[in-house]
Design a protein around this motif. Structure first.
Motif, mmCIF file in Angstrom:
data_model
loop_
_atom_site.group_PDB
_atom_site.id
_atom_site.type_symbol
_atom_site.label_atom_id
_atom_site.label_comp_id
_atom_site.label_asym_id
_atom_site.label_seq_id
_atom_site.Cartn_x
_atom_site.Cartn_y
_atom_site.Cartn_z
ATOM 1 N N ILE A 112 -14.162 44.907 -28.118
ATOM 2 C CA ILE A 112 -12.805 44.988 -27.575
ATOM 3 C C ILE A 112 -12.060 46.157 -28.214
ATOM 4 C CG2 ILE A 112 -10.537 43.852 -27.565
ATOM 5 C CD1 ILE A 112 -12.051 41.194 -27.141
ATOM 6 N N TYR A 169 -13.342 49.326 -26.699
ATOM 7 C CA TYR A 169 -12.910 49.478 -25.308
ATOM 8 C C TYR A 169 -11.442 49.890 -25.219
ATOM 9 C CZ TYR A 169 -17.244 47.163 -23.812
ATOM 10 O OH TYR A 169 -18.552 46.829 -23.582
ATOM 11 N N VAL A 170 -10.613 49.274 -26.059
ATOM 12 C CA VAL A 170 -9.181 49.601 -26.050
ATOM 13 C C VAL A 170 -8.990 51.057 -26.473
ATOM 14 C CG1 VAL A 170 -6.959 49.104 -27.148
ATOM 15 C CG2 VAL A 170 -8.388 47.230 -26.332
ATOM 16 N N GLY A 212 -9.760 53.320 -23.700
ATOM 17 C CA GLY A 212 -8.958 53.178 -22.490
ATOM 18 C C GLY A 212 -9.634 52.363 -21.398
ATOM 19 N N ARG A 213 -10.502 51.441 -21.766
ATOM 20 C CA ARG A 213 -11.208 50.626 -20.780
ATOM 21 C C ARG A 213 -10.739 49.178 -20.871
ATOM 22 N NH1 ARG A 213 -15.951 52.642 -18.554
ATOM 23 N NH2 ARG A 213 -15.506 50.951 -17.115
ATOM 24 N N GLN A 214 -9.506 48.942 -20.475
ATOM 25 C CA GLN A 214 -8.888 47.625 -20.604
ATOM 26 C C GLN A 214 -9.644 46.547 -19.826
ATOM 27 O OE1 GLN A 214 -6.392 46.966 -22.806
ATOM 28 N NE2 GLN A 214 -6.836 44.841 -22.303
ATOM 29 N N GLU A 215 -10.210 46.896 -18.653
ATOM 30 C CA GLU A 215 -10.926 45.893 -17.852
ATOM 31 C C GLU A 215 -12.140 45.356 -18.608
ATOM 32 O OE1 GLU A 215 -12.991 49.749 -16.895
ATOM 33 O OE2 GLU A 215 -10.938 49.140 -17.269
ATOM 34 N N ALA A 259 -12.373 45.334 -21.937
ATOM 35 C CA ALA A 259 -11.808 44.561 -23.054
ATOM 36 C C ALA A 259 -11.419 43.165 -22.576
ATOM 37 C CB ALA A 259 -10.606 45.284 -23.643
ATOM 38 N N ASP A 260 -10.844 43.072 -21.380
ATOM 39 C CA ASP A 260 -10.456 41.769 -20.824
ATOM 40 C C ASP A 260 -11.685 40.889 -20.568
ATOM 41 O OD1 ASP A 260 -7.844 42.612 -20.906
ATOM 42 O OD2 ASP A 260 -7.732 43.097 -18.770
ATOM 43 N N SER A 265 -12.854 39.574 -23.823
ATOM 44 C CA SER A 265 -11.941 38.521 -24.295
ATOM 45 C C SER A 265 -12.272 37.189 -23.634
ATOM 46 C CB SER A 265 -10.490 38.883 -23.983
ATOM 47 O OG SER A 265 -10.077 39.976 -24.741
#
Length: 149
Positions: free
Chosen positions: A64, A67-68, A71-74, A76-77, A80
């Motif tokens: 995570i 990824y953050v 810049g790959r929030q999707e 990271a989500d 999670s």
């Protein structure tokens, strides 16, 4: 029912529910458990299964973070969500106050007086805290106590 049996039952339930994301996550967990069993030629008990789950959670948290940063929030989500599924199989987490209390008791029980005694204190705490606290945080608390003392 052992933790492994519960995971297998939950995989079957996820198939029935057609919950693809949960099914994929549970299969990943089952594969990690099987991989360790095959590598070590043993049957894992609940404590060892918890160790596998903790490792996956730790790897997920590290992912995570990456990824953050990237810049790959999707992604990271997604990670999670997987961590949330894994954590359902871990014992109830201890509060900060409970951890502080156990650290204080372990230091008193081992007679630890300096940072050199940290291994003794961790040896006493690890079985009590396995799966119930982040051992990295616990190590920091022990260092703070022994360093100040």
């Amino acid at each position: 029912m052992s933790l492994k049996e519960k995971i297998k039952d939950d995989i079957k339930q996820a198939m029935r529910d057609k919950n693809e994301s949960r099914l994929g996550t549970l299969r990943m967990l089952s594969a990690a458990i099987q991989r360790r069993e095959v590598d070590e030629r043993i049957q894992l008990d609940d404590v060892q299964v918890i160790a596998v789950i903790e490792k996956l959670v730790k790897q997920g948290r590290e992912s995570i973070e990456q990824y953050v940063k990237g810049g790959r929030q999707e992604l990271a989500d997604k990670e999670s969500g997987e961590i949330a599924v894994f954590q359902a199989y871990l014992p109830q987490q201890l509060s900060e106050a409970e951890i502080d209390q156990l650290v204080a008791e372990a230091i008193a029980a081992t007679g630890a007086s300096s940072i050199k005694d940290m291994g003794k204190v961790m040896g006493v705490l690890k079985p009590k805290l396995q799966g119930r606290a982040d051992m990295g945080q616990v190590g920091g608390k022990i260092k703070a106590r022994l360093g100040a003392g």
